[in-house]
Enzyme design. Sequence first.
Site, PDB file in Angstrom:
ATOM      1  N   GLN A  96       0.811  -1.212   0.000  1.00 16.18           N
ATOM      2  CA  GLN A  96       0.000   0.000   0.000  1.00 16.18           C
ATOM      3  C   GLN A  96       0.848   1.267   0.000  1.00 16.18           C
ATOM      4  O   GLN A  96       2.057   1.226   0.254  1.00 16.18           O
ATOM      5  CB  GLN A  96      -0.907   0.005   1.228  1.00 16.18           C
ATOM      6  CG  GLN A  96      -0.154  -0.054   2.546  1.00 16.18           C
ATOM      7  CD  GLN A  96      -1.086  -0.257   3.733  1.00 16.18           C
ATOM      8  OE1 GLN A  96      -1.326   0.666   4.501  1.00 16.18           O
ATOM      9  NE2 GLN A  96      -1.612  -1.478   3.884  1.00 16.18           N
ATOM     10  N   HIS A  98       0.197   5.763   1.022  1.00 17.92           N
ATOM     11  CA  HIS A  98      -0.686   6.771   1.596  1.00 17.92           C
ATOM     12  C   HIS A  98      -0.503   8.089   0.849  1.00 17.92           C
ATOM     13  O   HIS A  98       0.616   8.419   0.434  1.00 17.92           O
ATOM     14  CB  HIS A  98      -0.390   6.967   3.077  1.00 17.92           C
ATOM     15  CG  HIS A  98      -0.420   5.701   3.872  1.00 17.92           C
ATOM     16  ND1 HIS A  98      -1.516   4.877   3.890  1.00 17.92           N
ATOM     17  CD2 HIS A  98       0.512   5.117   4.659  1.00 17.92           C
ATOM     18  CE1 HIS A  98      -1.260   3.831   4.665  1.00 17.92           C
ATOM     19  NE2 HIS A  98      -0.035   3.956   5.141  1.00 17.92           N
ATOM     20  N   GLU A 133       3.369   7.733   8.968  1.00 19.57           N
ATOM     21  CA  GLU A 133       3.325   6.815  10.098  1.00 19.57           C
ATOM     22  C   GLU A 133       4.714   6.351  10.492  1.00 19.57           C
ATOM     23  O   GLU A 133       5.674   6.392   9.704  1.00 19.57           O
ATOM     24  CB  GLU A 133       2.429   5.611   9.796  1.00 19.57           C
ATOM     25  CG  GLU A 133       2.867   4.765   8.617  1.00 19.57           C
ATOM     26  CD  GLU A 133       1.818   3.729   8.224  1.00 19.57           C
ATOM     27  OE1 GLU A 133       0.611   4.032   8.280  1.00 19.57           O
ATOM     28  OE2 GLU A 133       2.223   2.608   7.867  1.00 19.57           O
ATOM     29  N   HIS A 262       4.773   0.229   0.674  1.00 13.25           N
ATOM     30  CA  HIS A 262       5.274  -0.535   1.804  1.00 13.25           C
ATOM     31  C   HIS A 262       4.283  -1.632   2.167  1.00 13.25           C
ATOM     32  O   HIS A 262       3.122  -1.607   1.751  1.00 13.25           O
ATOM     33  CB  HIS A 262       5.504   0.364   3.023  1.00 13.25           C
ATOM     34  CG  HIS A 262       4.261   1.034   3.528  1.00 13.25           C
ATOM     35  ND1 HIS A 262       3.748   2.191   2.960  1.00 13.25           N
ATOM     36  CD2 HIS A 262       3.396   0.718   4.531  1.00 13.25           C
ATOM     37  CE1 HIS A 262       2.658   2.550   3.595  1.00 13.25           C
ATOM     38  NE2 HIS A 262       2.414   1.677   4.563  1.00 13.25           N
ATOM     39  N   ARG A 281      -4.197   0.632  -2.130  1.00 11.36           N
ATOM     40  CA  ARG A 281      -3.557  -0.682  -2.152  1.00 11.36           C
ATOM     41  C   ARG A 281      -2.968  -1.005  -3.516  1.00 11.36           C
ATOM     42  O   ARG A 281      -3.525  -0.663  -4.547  1.00 11.36           O
ATOM     43  CB  ARG A 281      -4.566  -1.750  -1.735  1.00 11.36           C
ATOM     44  CG  ARG A 281      -5.018  -1.571  -0.277  1.00 11.36           C
ATOM     45  CD  ARG A 281      -6.125  -2.535   0.115  1.00 11.36           C
ATOM     46  NE  ARG A 281      -6.468  -2.345   1.527  1.00 11.36           N
ATOM     47  CZ  ARG A 281      -7.323  -1.418   1.963  1.00 11.36           C
ATOM     48  NH1 ARG A 281      -7.927  -0.622   1.098  1.00 11.36           N
ATOM     49  NH2 ARG A 281      -7.557  -1.304   3.252  1.00 11.36           N
TER      50      ARG A 281
END
Length: 406
Positions: A96, A98, A133, A262, A281
């Site tokens: 995926q 972001h 993240e 990642h 995804r």
Amino acid sequence: MDLLANTVRPYAWGSTTAIPELLGTEPTGEPQAELWMGAHPGAPSRIDRGGGETPLSEVIAADPEGELGRATVEAFGPRLPFLFKVLAAASPLSLQVHPDLTQAKEGFADEEERGVPADAPHRNYKDANHKPELVCALAPFTGLCGFRAPDETAALLDALGVDGLKPYADILRARPRDEALSEVLTAVLTADRKAIGETVGAAAEAVRSLADGDGPYTRDCAAYAGIADHYPDDPGVLAALLLNVVRLAPGEALYLGAGVPHAYLEGLGVELMANSDNVLRCGLTPKHVDVPELLRVVRFEPTEPEVLRPRTASNGEQVYSTPVDEFRLTRHVLTPEDEPRLLDDRAPQILLCTDGEAVLRETGPTDADGDGAELTLTGGRSAFVRAGERVTITGSGTLFRATVAL
């Protein structure tokens, strides 16, 4: 200080034992993938201030400045800007990426305007926020992160000796790096699934063979073989070959910015992120893959993953440095000989004990020990501390602290 009651998310890739062991509870036999701590509407933590359990999101909405502090509200609005998790992966998560903040705002506005239902399986943007993240290992942790240099991936594909991979290796050598990565990933994700199935199967057998050997690709191929075992017919197996394999020892961390492909493969860790659930995804999932939108968001740049190790501040707090303001992760390794450590109270905090015990004590307007309320956290237990609430910590164990980088 408020003890948090948290929700465990039972995703299929989760471990059946890791989170129960952390919490000291009996396994249910079902996967327990993520323990959420925070105020995300998907599974907000709950606190009890005398009137029964109330979602933390509702408590914050009723008095944003009182709970978060004026500086946090001015910077990020009237909501907790981060989401804290314990993540326990027994099998690979989806491959995926972001979006960045601009892409998230644009994508969310577009889907809202088109009337895509919030719970639609083909919806890409659940909110208008980005999702940088940080994952920090509590046990050995393996993942994929960022594109490997194209010439190095071409050498790996040559070593696999699969005819169907040779055109990809040729592209990786012949094109400029960014263009090559884009062309190969696009080809893999847009190929007819049945037509590319033979190449996926042959690649899976090849990585298993190299994983059993003793060569330069042995360790990486062991990770790819695990992916192929779980997703034997998924073109994402080929996409994974483009990415770096990263292994974290306990206490080491990895930061993931926007557009970086990642996947977490296996292990137990704490994860801290901006308060968002936006995921695009690339594969290794039965869920929706929006290839055009994915290709718009992915950054086709080879990267060398940087394993983060904490720097220790003067008060003993170990700091994991990241380039974002929404969150800041630190760690305290406490021993009985330590003096009480006073926590910075400028922003809201979530405190998580991962082993041993940590004693939280409210204190007065000076740094001296206070005689206020006391709360003891043991493994897997967490607490919310409002902005402006002065707390000292003592104990014998490990305490992670999630807060805002003001």
